[in-house]
Write a protein that holds these residues in place. Structure first.
Motif, mmCIF file in Angstrom:
data_model
loop_
_atom_site.group_PDB
_atom_site.id
_atom_site.type_symbol
_atom_site.label_atom_id
_atom_site.label_comp_id
_atom_site.label_asym_id
_atom_site.label_seq_id
_atom_site.Cartn_x
_atom_site.Cartn_y
_atom_site.Cartn_z
ATOM 1 N N ALA A 146 34.717 -24.907 -27.176
ATOM 2 C CA ALA A 146 33.347 -24.523 -26.825
ATOM 3 C C ALA A 146 33.118 -23.017 -26.917
ATOM 4 N N ASN A 147 34.170 -22.236 -26.701
ATOM 5 C CA ASN A 147 34.005 -20.770 -26.616
ATOM 6 C C ASN A 147 32.844 -20.424 -25.687
ATOM 7 N N ALA A 148 32.801 -21.132 -24.546
ATOM 8 C CA ALA A 148 31.667 -20.980 -23.629
ATOM 9 C C ALA A 148 31.555 -19.570 -23.051
ATOM 10 N N ASN A 149 32.658 -18.826 -23.065
ATOM 11 C CA ASN A 149 32.615 -17.456 -22.533
ATOM 12 C C ASN A 149 31.690 -16.564 -23.348
ATOM 13 N N ARG A 150 31.311 -16.998 -24.561
ATOM 14 C CA ARG A 150 30.427 -16.202 -25.406
ATOM 15 C C ARG A 150 28.955 -16.515 -25.166
ATOM 16 N N LEU A 151 28.687 -17.530 -24.355
ATOM 17 C CA LEU A 151 27.301 -17.897 -24.086
ATOM 18 C C LEU A 151 26.693 -16.942 -23.061
ATOM 19 N N SER A 152 25.409 -16.647 -23.231
ATOM 20 C CA SER A 152 24.719 -15.779 -22.275
ATOM 21 C C SER A 152 24.570 -16.494 -20.942
ATOM 22 N N GLY A 153 24.205 -15.743 -19.887
ATOM 23 C CA GLY A 153 24.172 -16.282 -18.529
ATOM 24 C C GLY A 153 23.465 -17.612 -18.366
ATOM 25 N N ALA A 154 22.155 -17.648 -18.640
ATOM 26 C CA ALA A 154 21.372 -18.865 -18.442
ATOM 27 C C ALA A 154 21.834 -19.982 -19.367
ATOM 28 N N LEU A 155 22.207 -19.629 -20.594
ATOM 29 C CA LEU A 155 22.654 -20.628 -21.568
ATOM 30 C C LEU A 155 23.971 -21.249 -21.126
ATOM 31 N N HIS A 156 24.840 -20.450 -20.543
ATOM 32 C CA HIS A 156 26.132 -20.940 -20.063
ATOM 33 C C HIS A 156 25.935 -21.980 -18.964
ATOM 34 N N VAL A 157 25.019 -21.712 -18.038
ATOM 35 C CA VAL A 157 24.722 -22.661 -16.963
ATOM 36 C C VAL A 157 24.157 -23.954 -17.533
ATOM 37 N N GLN A 158 23.249 -23.815 -18.476
ATOM 38 C CA GLN A 158 22.639 -24.993 -19.098
ATOM 39 C C GLN A 158 23.692 -25.846 -19.804
ATOM 40 N N PHE A 159 24.594 -25.183 -20.512
ATOM 41 C CA PHE A 159 25.666 -25.896 -21.208
ATOM 42 C C PHE A 159 26.540 -26.664 -20.219
ATOM 43 N N GLN A 160 26.953 -25.986 -19.144
ATOM 44 C CA GLN A 160 27.811 -26.637 -18.151
ATOM 45 C C GLN A 160 27.116 -27.840 -17.525
#
Length: 321
Positions: free
Chosen positions: A19-33
């Motif tokens: 996922a490389n989720a650490n590269r997602l911006s703040g709000a996008l990271h929450v949405q992904f999770q």
């Protein structure tokens, strides 16, 4: 002599994309999770190999991250602090500008009072653009310097205005302390730590799902896991694509901003290069901007060594921060 190779048997496996989720911006990271959690949650935990305890931990950290993004440590006090800061900026500007202007008053007494005040507090020009905390300290010093000059303030009819500034600054300090107490009581972990935990949990969930598929002997369960993996991979691809689009937009906006800044500040940049003893063209405005409190800083690239530095614009030109 030709050697016949035995046909190799390998277990059928599924693979969840990185996922490389650490590269997602703040709000996008929450949405992904939230999205991938919902996909996993709706399946039978035992069949996909994910224990309920891990799902509970995951949900708790997602909730923490959601709350952190929503408030970003924003409180009622912070809103009120911004209002007070705007008002004290206006009062500081009024005091300094009036003193500066009255130096040229045709009334000798007024001109002399203004001159004395200007020499005492003229160096406080520009404190309105400092960070909130720094400005609070500067105003305290300003008020201290004005204490022995009540006569001059009276001549310029600034006594009540200075009193107003003192009230505003004290109100700001009280709200600041109240907010700090609240933040200490909340004891929220940092956003960096929360994201690290949610990412670690998601990675663990992915590995458990992949292992459950290999060890399952029930065809229907394997089909269910295959479908789940397809959904998870689709979400991972979607969020990666979304983040790339956001990055591209930001890059494009930064480039346009950089072009505008290079035109606007071409002379100021050359003056700064001369001041630093650098050859013309050594520094390059990248267009990247950081806001620290009320201070806006701009990134410069030193082409000689690829060093990046930040400067702010003052009355005297660029100053490195």
């Amino acid at each position: 002599m030709k050697v016949l190779m035995k046909e190799l048997w390998l277990p059928k496996m599924v693979k969840i994309l990185s996922a490389n989720a650490n590269r997602l911006s703040g709000a996008l990271h929450v949405q992904f999770q939230n999205q991938v959690y919902a996909l996993v949650k709706r399946e039978n935990g035992k069949k996909i190999g994910v224990p309920e305890r891990l799902m509970t931990e995951w949900a708790e950290f997602i909730e923490l991250e959601t709350d952190a993004v929503k408030q970003s440590l924003k409180t009622v006090e912070l809103d009120e602090m911004h209002k007070i800061d705007k008002e004290r900026d206006r009062v500081v500007s009024n005091i300094l500008e009036l003193i500066k202007a009255q130096r040229k008053s045709p009334i000798e007494e007024v001109a002399q009072a203004a001159m004395l005040l200007y020499h005492s507090i003229g160096n406080y020009r520009g404190i309105q653009s400092e960070t909130f905390d720094a400005e609070t300290g500067y105003i305290c010093s300003l008020l201290k310097d004005l204490e022995p000059m009540t006569a001059q303030l009276s001549v310029l009819q600034l006594s009540s205005t200075v009193g107003k500034l003192k009230q505003l600054n004290e109100a700001y300090e009280k709200l600041f302390l109240k907010r700090q107490e609240k933040l200490v009581q909340l004891r929220l972990p940092t956003m960096k730590d929360i994201r690290l935990y949610t990412d670690q949990i998601f990675n663990a969930v992915c590995r458990l799902i992949e292992a459950a598929y290999v060890h399952s002997s029930v065809e229907d369960d394997q089909k269910m896991i295959e479908k789940l993996v397809d959904h998870l991979n689709a979400e991972i691809k979607h969020f990666k694509t979304t983040q790339r689009a956001i990055n591209a937009q930001q890059h494009s906006a930064r480039e346009r901003r950089a072009i505008e800044l290079r035109k606007e500040w071409a002379v100021a940049l050359r003056v700064y290069e001369e001041k630093m003893g650098l050859p013309e063209g050594s520094l390059h405005i990248t267009g990247k901007i950081r806001n620290r409190g009320k201070v806006r800083t701009y990134e410069l690239l030193d082409r000689r060594n690829n060093r990046r530095l930040y400067v702010k614009m003052t009355e005297d030109g660029f100053v490195e921060v």
